[in-house]
Design an enzyme around this catalytic site. Structure first.
Site: not given
Length: 152
Positions: A33-34, A36, A73, A139, A143
Site C-alpha cells: 500500500l505504498s 496502492g 514495483a 528505475y 526493471k
C-alpha cells in the site's frame, strides 16, 4: 485458475485483480500500500498487506496458486534518481524473492510487468521489443534487471 497479483492494489494491479475475479478466477493480492489502495479491489479479492520480501507471507499466499502476476514495483523515474538503492531493493530484490519462492513452491507461470523505459531514448518513432535496451534511469535499470532475473 488461482492467481497471486503482487502490487495488486496499484494502478495496474487493481483493475487486473478485479477483472480476473469477474472472470470467475480465485485472486489473492499482496500489496504494501505504498502506492496502492485496497478500497479499489472487488470484495471477492483476497487482499493481504505486505512486502514481496516477506518470505513466510509470500509462501502462504503461493499455496495452490497457478500463476503469479508480478506487478509490485516502485515506478517514478525522478524518485529513482534520488533513491536508487530503494528502487533496486523493491524492483530487483523483490523480483528475485518472488522468483525464489515460486521456484521452491513449484509454480511455473509468471507474468512480469516491465516498462518501456528499459529502452530509453532510441531515436525511432516507435519503440518495440526487438530494440536493444538502453536504460537511462535507475528505475529503467531496475526493471531491466528484473526482466533478466525472470528470464533466468
Amino acid at each position: 485458475m488461482r492467481f497471486l497479483v503482487t502490487g495488486g492494489a496499484g494502478f495496474l494491479g487493481a483493475p487486473l485483480a478485479n477483472y480476473l475475479v469477474k472472470q470467475g478466477h480465485s485472486v489473492r493480492v499482496l500489496d504494501d500500500l505504498s502506492a496502492g489502495d485496497a478500497a479499489r479491489l472487488d470484495p471477492a479479492v483476497n487482499f493481504t498487506r505486505g512486502d514481496v520480501e516477506d518470505k513466510p507471507k509470500v509462501w502462504r499466499l503461493l499455496n495452490k496458486i497457478d500463476c503469479v502476476y508480478h506487478l509490485a514495483a516502485r515506478v517514478t523515474v525522478p524518485e529513482s534518481v534520488l533513491y536508487p538503492k530503494e528502487y533496486n531493493r523493491t524492483n530487483v530484490s523483490g523480483t528475485v524473492a518472488i522468483m525464489e519462492a515460486m521456484r521452491d513452491a513449484g509454480i511455473k507461470r509468471v507474468v512480469l510487468a516491465s516498462s518501456g523505459a528499459v529502452y530509453g531514448e532510441q531515436g525511432v518513432p516507435l519503440v518495440h521489443e526487438s530494440l536493444l535496451p538502453h536504460p537511462d534511469s535507475p528505475y529503467a535499470a531496475s526493471k531491466l534487471a528484473a526482466e533478466s532475473y525472470v528470464r533466468t
